[in-house]
Write a protein that holds these residues in place. Structure first.
Motif: not given
Length: 558
Positions: A489, A539-540
């Protein structure tokens, strides 16, 4: 002496009986008589004209050398033969002499070196040879020290000599971008109430169906319905977030192939979610509408501004209509003589609101002009719309009548060569190939970390997890020989995703890294791709997307 005028403006002087005495030694003086003819031309007028021309040339030279715009001459090879001080200043040279060459073939400064994109130079040369003139082309150039400049350039060709003039519009474009960004924030502010309302609805749906799941443990049909509702609500929230992040981001102008119908559909979704329910939003979009070359964010901003204005013109409700259609350049040129493209895409934004009188219509595109109450608007919205349309070589018309509403017509040129689109087909998770490789997954959100880990393990992968950037780098350092790909991330504690990537690549320059982000600046994204990032996941995301990307990166090799 007698003077007689002639038609040729010459004057003939006759000298009659002028006596010349020739003396010779030891001889008597002899008297001879001779006639002399003298021809004169009156050049007073010619001298006056030459003096005026010299003065005019001196004045012209002074104006050119002291002009605030860059003036230059070059040959077709690109050597600069003349440049004024403004031209030298724009490109950060000490003087025009530094730019000019004593022998242009050997030591001249090549104009090609001043172009940020050399293809622009070749394109302009081609047009000059074909037409002899290039009027008002906005391009990016670079200075002696590599600084990017936005310039407005005009050139003409005489033989093999190019005469040109350019204006530095870098500051103006910077101010425009700042204005656009300020307008984005203002637009978001006006929609904030609707956004909050919509997200509260989404959260209520998720909470409600989560509670139903808890109470319907033994009812497979209700469980399936609840899961489907939660998934749709989540996708709806994700779509709204994506739209507003795209809209609000601060980026450089990027001209690319754009489909207006797609932008209008996005705006329609925003309006349906955020505008008062008393306003009916309808669209009529031409199928197979051709693409335009545009900055999608700016066009999004312009059309949203028009839509917000329409909403404000209908305080008691009404209908907001948006339609698209193609218009021939020949037809449009009847109203707009400068319409040179073969075809245009027309967008019509109409409302059934209060309308405007003629006096207001004459001022609506002026900066800071507004009919709204203090605190309800800056008066920059329509000025910005006008500027965006003009920057895209388009045209804007408005028709309005008090009590009968307003209609804006936006016309944007169709790009000559459309890019082929593509569509991603949804892949069933069971059809996605797995593997036996080791994946390092770095994510600080525990539930997300666990669900991705479970998905990867279910497909045969070995998974190492880390909950922050520092732990992730340490895990890679210990297991680098085993790890085939790193998935991390961007928004991590301790080390952010970008720092994690750079530290991992310092350990192993060939490490394969996939980055996950809800939003990343396009410039940063481009730089990370250049640095070696393999893929980005938005994301998501669904777990199957991680499976697809992990497999693709591993199979791609180096």
């Amino acid at each position: 002496m007698i003077v007689s005028p002639l038609d040729s403006d010459e004057l003939i002087l006759h000298v009659d009986t002028a006596r010349i005495f020739l003396a010779e030694e030891e001889e008597e003086e002899e008297e001879e008589e001779a006639n002399i003819v003298v021809s004169l031309r009156d050049i007073t007028e010619r001298n006056r004209i030459e003096e005026e021309l010299a003065a005019s040339e001196k004045k012209y030279k002074y104006l050119v050398e002291n002009a605030v715009v860059g003036v230059y001459r070059s040959n077709l090879r690109g050597n600069i033969l003349y440049a004024n001080k403004a031209f030298a200043d724009i490109f950060e040279f000490e003087s025009p002499e530094e730019l000019m060459a004593v022998d242009p073939d050997k030591i001249g400064v090549d104009t090609l070196a001043l172009y940020k994109n050399p293809s622009d130079r070749y394109r302009l040369i081609k047009k000059l040879i074909e037409t002899g003139i290039v009027p008002n082309q906005e391009i990016e150039m670079k200075t002696k020290y590599g600084k990017t400049k936005a310039v407005l350039l005009s050139e003409s060709l005489d033989g093999d000599i190019i005469s040109g003039m350019l204006k530095d519009i870098t500051e103006m474009r910077t101010l425009e971008r700042q204005l656009i960004q300020a307008q984005k924030l203002e637009s978001l502010g006006t929609l904030a109430g609707g956004i909050a309302h919509d997200f509260n609805n989404i959260l209520s749906i998720i909470l409600g169906y989560a509670d139903l799941l808890e109470r319907a443990k033994l009812d497979p049909e209700k469980i399936s319905q609840s899961i489907d509702a939660i998934t749709k609500a989540t996708q709806r929230g994700a779509s709204l977030v994506k739209q507003f992040l795209t809209f609000a981001r601060k980026t450089e102008t990027i001209f690319e192939s754009v489909h207006l119908n797609d932008i209008i559909t996005e705006i329609e979704n925003i309006m349906q979610e955020t505008f008062p329910k008393t306003i009916v939003v309808s669209t009529e979009l031409q199928k197979d509408l051709p693409a335009i070359t545009a900055d999608a964010t700016q066009i999004h901003q312009a059309l949203l501004n028009l839509s917000v204005n329409a909403r404000d013109a209908m305080p008691k409700g009404g209908t907001l209509s948006i339609s698209t259609k193609t218009v021939s350049g020949e037809t449009l040129s009847l109203r707009h003589p400068k319409a040179e493209a073969r075809e245009y895409v027309g967008v019509q934004v109409s409302d059934t609101g209060t309308g405007m009188d003629e006096a207001t219509l004459q001022k609506i595109f002026e900066p800071f002009f507004t009919t709204k109450e203090i605190g309800k608007g800056t008066g920059l919205g329509l000025a910005l719309v006008y500027g965006i349309v003009e920057n895209h070589n388009g045209f804007l018309d408005v028709i309005s009548e008090l009590g009968k509403g307003t209609t804006f017509h936006v016309y944007l040129p169709v790009q000559e060569q459309t890019l082929e689109g593509f569509e991603l087909s949804k892949v069933a998770e069971q059809d996605i190939p797995g593997g036996t490789e080791t994946v390092l997954f770095i994510e600080d959100e525990e539930m997300l970390r666990e669900i991705v880990k479970s998905t990867l393990i279910s497909k045969g992968y070995t998974v190492i997890t880390a909950q922050d950037g520092e732990e992730g780098v340490e895990a890679f350092s210990r297991h680098q020989k085993e790890i085939s790909v790193v998935v991390t991330d961007m928004g991590l504690p301790k080390f952010g995703g970008e720092e994690v990537f750079r530290k991992i690549r310092a350990i192993n320059p060939k490490a394969k890294v996939i980055l996950i982000s809800g939003f990343i600046d396009p410039h940063v994204k481009s730089e990370l791709y250049k640095a070696g990032v393999k893929l980005f996941i938005q994301k998501p995301y669904m777990p199957y997307e991680v499976l697809i990307n992990v497999r693709d990166v591993i199979d791609a090799g180096e």
